[in-house]
Design an enzyme around this catalytic site. Structure first.
Site, PDB file in Angstrom:
ATOM      1  N   PRO A  11       0.793  -1.225   0.000  1.00 36.25           N
ATOM      2  CA  PRO A  11       0.000   0.000   0.000  1.00 36.25           C
ATOM      3  C   PRO A  11       0.830   1.282   0.000  1.00 36.25           C
ATOM      4  O   PRO A  11       1.880   1.354   0.636  1.00 36.25           O
ATOM      5  CB  PRO A  11      -0.826  -0.104   1.285  1.00 36.25           C
ATOM      6  CG  PRO A  11      -0.121  -1.114   2.122  1.00 36.25           C
ATOM      7  CD  PRO A  11       0.531  -2.068   1.166  1.00 36.25           C
ATOM      8  N   ASN A  12       0.304   2.246  -0.722  1.00 35.41           N
ATOM      9  CA  ASN A  12       0.841   3.613  -0.816  1.00 35.41           C
ATOM     10  C   ASN A  12       2.086   3.735  -1.679  1.00 35.41           C
ATOM     11  O   ASN A  12       2.529   4.849  -1.973  1.00 35.41           O
ATOM     12  CB  ASN A  12       1.111   4.205   0.585  1.00 35.41           C
ATOM     13  CG  ASN A  12      -0.154   4.290   1.412  1.00 35.41           C
ATOM     14  OD1 ASN A  12      -1.136   4.860   0.956  1.00 35.41           O
ATOM     15  ND2 ASN A  12      -0.174   3.697   2.588  1.00 35.41           N
ATOM     16  N   ARG A  19       5.057  10.947  -2.471  1.00 30.99           N
ATOM     17  CA  ARG A  19       4.820  10.581  -1.076  1.00 30.99           C
ATOM     18  C   ARG A  19       6.090  10.795  -0.240  1.00 30.99           C
ATOM     19  O   ARG A  19       7.097  10.107  -0.440  1.00 30.99           O
ATOM     20  CB  ARG A  19       4.457   9.096  -1.051  1.00 30.99           C
ATOM     21  CG  ARG A  19       4.318   8.532   0.323  1.00 30.99           C
ATOM     22  CD  ARG A  19       4.296   7.021   0.286  1.00 30.99           C
ATOM     23  NE  ARG A  19       4.101   6.509   1.623  1.00 30.99           N
ATOM     24  CZ  ARG A  19       4.392   5.292   1.998  1.00 30.99           C
ATOM     25  NH1 ARG A  19       4.892   4.427   1.118  1.00 30.99           N
ATOM     26  NH2 ARG A  19       4.189   4.909   3.220  1.00 30.99           N
ATOM     27  N   TYR A  24      11.170   8.615   1.074  1.00 31.48           N
ATOM     28  CA  TYR A  24      11.098   7.574   0.045  1.00 31.48           C
ATOM     29  C   TYR A  24      11.764   7.956  -1.278  1.00 31.48           C
ATOM     30  O   TYR A  24      11.835   7.126  -2.191  1.00 31.48           O
ATOM     31  CB  TYR A  24       9.634   7.182  -0.190  1.00 31.48           C
ATOM     32  CG  TYR A  24       8.980   6.600   1.053  1.00 31.48           C
ATOM     33  CD1 TYR A  24       9.305   5.315   1.488  1.00 31.48           C
ATOM     34  CD2 TYR A  24       8.082   7.337   1.817  1.00 31.48           C
ATOM     35  CE1 TYR A  24       8.750   4.782   2.634  1.00 31.48           C
ATOM     36  CE2 TYR A  24       7.509   6.809   2.967  1.00 31.48           C
ATOM     37  CZ  TYR A  24       7.854   5.537   3.374  1.00 31.48           C
ATOM     38  OH  TYR A  24       7.300   5.001   4.512  1.00 31.48           O
ATOM     39  N   ASN A  74       8.097  -5.614  -1.401  1.00 30.92           N
ATOM     40  CA  ASN A  74       8.074  -4.518  -0.441  1.00 30.92           C
ATOM     41  C   ASN A  74       6.639  -4.487   0.098  1.00 30.92           C
ATOM     42  O   ASN A  74       5.752  -3.910  -0.542  1.00 30.92           O
ATOM     43  CB  ASN A  74       8.435  -3.181  -1.082  1.00 30.92           C
ATOM     44  CG  ASN A  74       8.475  -2.066  -0.038  1.00 30.92           C
ATOM     45  OD1 ASN A  74       8.005  -2.244   1.086  1.00 30.92           O
ATOM     46  ND2 ASN A  74       9.026  -0.924  -0.411  1.00 30.92           N
ATOM     47  N   ALA A  77       3.388  -0.986   4.582  1.00 32.48           N
ATOM     48  CA  ALA A  77       2.851  -1.012   5.955  1.00 32.48           C
ATOM     49  C   ALA A  77       2.416  -2.412   6.387  1.00 32.48           C
ATOM     50  O   ALA A  77       2.412  -2.721   7.591  1.00 32.48           O
ATOM     51  CB  ALA A  77       1.686  -0.043   6.070  1.00 32.48           C
ATOM     52  N   GLU A  98      12.968  -9.548   0.683  1.00 37.23           N
ATOM     53  CA  GLU A  98      12.168  -8.432   1.215  1.00 37.23           C
ATOM     54  C   GLU A  98      12.967  -7.148   1.062  1.00 37.23           C
ATOM     55  O   GLU A  98      14.163  -7.119   1.381  1.00 37.23           O
ATOM     56  CB  GLU A  98      11.885  -8.702   2.697  1.00 37.23           C
ATOM     57  CG  GLU A  98      11.157  -7.594   3.424  1.00 37.23           C
ATOM     58  CD  GLU A  98      10.980  -7.903   4.921  1.00 37.23           C
ATOM     59  OE1 GLU A  98      11.550  -8.909   5.411  1.00 37.23           O
ATOM     60  OE2 GLU A  98      10.273  -7.129   5.589  1.00 37.23           O
ATOM     61  N   HIS A 100      12.880  -2.790   1.730  1.00 32.66           N
ATOM     62  CA  HIS A 100      12.273  -1.557   2.246  1.00 32.66           C
ATOM     63  C   HIS A 100      13.133  -0.399   1.768  1.00 32.66           C
ATOM     64  O   HIS A 100      14.369  -0.445   1.917  1.00 32.66           O
ATOM     65  CB  HIS A 100      12.228  -1.557   3.772  1.00 32.66           C
ATOM     66  CG  HIS A 100      11.441  -2.697   4.328  1.00 32.66           C
ATOM     67  ND1 HIS A 100      10.073  -2.642   4.454  1.00 32.66           N
ATOM     68  CD2 HIS A 100      11.819  -3.920   4.751  1.00 32.66           C
ATOM     69  CE1 HIS A 100       9.642  -3.799   4.951  1.00 32.66           C
ATOM     70  NE2 HIS A 100      10.678  -4.596   5.130  1.00 32.66           N
ATOM     71  N   ARG A 107      13.462   4.143  12.217  1.00 31.05           N
ATOM     72  CA  ARG A 107      12.249   4.978  12.215  1.00 31.05           C
ATOM     73  C   ARG A 107      11.401   4.672  13.467  1.00 31.05           C
ATOM     74  O   ARG A 107      11.940   4.208  14.462  1.00 31.05           O
ATOM     75  CB  ARG A 107      11.477   4.742  10.907  1.00 31.05           C
ATOM     76  CG  ARG A 107      12.282   5.167   9.674  1.00 31.05           C
ATOM     77  CD  ARG A 107      11.499   4.969   8.403  1.00 31.05           C
ATOM     78  NE  ARG A 107      10.309   5.804   8.384  1.00 31.05           N
ATOM     79  CZ  ARG A 107       9.314   5.667   7.503  1.00 31.05           C
ATOM     80  NH1 ARG A 107       9.402   4.729   6.556  1.00 31.05           N
ATOM     81  NH2 ARG A 107       8.256   6.447   7.555  1.00 31.05           N
TER      82      ARG A 107
HETATM   83  C1  DHK Z   1       7.235   1.496   3.020  1.00 33.00           C
HETATM   84  C2  DHK Z   1       6.117   1.816   3.716  1.00 33.00           C
HETATM   85  O1  DHK Z   1       5.018   2.204   3.084  1.00 33.00           O
HETATM   86  C3  DHK Z   1       6.097   1.839   5.182  1.00 33.00           C
HETATM   87  O2  DHK Z   1       4.820   1.541   5.706  1.00 33.00           O
HETATM   88  C4  DHK Z   1       7.134   0.917   5.779  1.00 33.00           C
HETATM   89  C5  DHK Z   1       8.431   0.911   3.663  1.00 33.00           C
HETATM   90  C6  DHK Z   1       8.491   1.170   5.154  1.00 33.00           C
HETATM   91  C7  DHK Z   1       9.702   1.251   2.916  1.00 33.00           C
HETATM   92  O3  DHK Z   1      10.636   1.778   3.489  1.00 33.00           O
HETATM   93  O4  DHK Z   1       9.761   0.956   1.714  1.00 33.00           O
HETATM   94  O5  DHK Z   1       7.192   1.101   7.175  1.00 33.00           O
END
Ligand code: DHK
Length: 145
Positions: A11-12, A19, A24, A74, A77, A98, A100, A107
């Site tokens: 998500p997101n 974002r 990111y 990835n 959340a 995995e 991130h 964090r």
């Molecule tokens: C991405 C997200 O959307 C967060 O909810 C994770 C992760 C971290 C990232 O660092 O890619 O906590």
């Protein structure tokens, strides 16, 4: 098993680039897909997906058991909440990496734990979107060995 890698984004991540760029980065998700396609090169095929829905990610992982030689995920959340994604990955017998983008260990405390890390064969954190490229290379190595 076909030489195919499934890249799953939770998500997101569809909003990458706009974002919280200070966390990111400025690359968009299509930019990340392009980097992954460059990284896989002629080795095999890349299947790049994103969903904001936990169940959709679970279904894609289930289906990948018959179609993909490895998963780069990835979970965003859902890393920190989803036993369902962990259970699905535990049924996937091939390699799982995995990734991130941010360093989840530096964090908020609720991001320090990832269910997916219980299953992942390799974990990459805090390397920005370059972590995806490293993840593709790692998967190719794991699949080949
Ligand atoms: C991405 C997200 O959307 C967060 O909810 C994770 C992760 C971290 C990232 O660092 O890619 O906590």
């Amino acid at each position: 098993m076909p030489k195919s890698i499934l890249v799953l984004n939770g998500p997101n991540l569809n909003l990458l680039g706009t974002r919280q760029p200070e966390i990111y980065g400025a690359d968009t998700l299509p930019d990340v897909e392009r980097k992954c396609r460059d990284a896989i090169g002629e080795w095999g095929t890349l299947d790049f997906r994103q969903s904001n829905y936990e169940g959709e990610l679970v279904t894609w992982i289930q289906e990948a058991r018959d179609t993909h030689a490895g998963i780069l995920i990835n979970p965003a959340a859902y890393s920190h909440t989803s036993v369902a994604i962990l259970d699905a990955l535990n049924m996937f017998e091939a390699s799982v990496v995995e990734v991130h983008i941010s360093d989840i260990h530096q964090r908020e405390e609720f991001r320090h734990f990832s269910y997916v890390s219980q299953r992942a064969d390799h974990i990459i954190v805090g390397k920005g979107v370059a972590g995806y490229v490293e993840g593709i290379h790692k998967l190719i190595q794991l699949i080949g060995s």
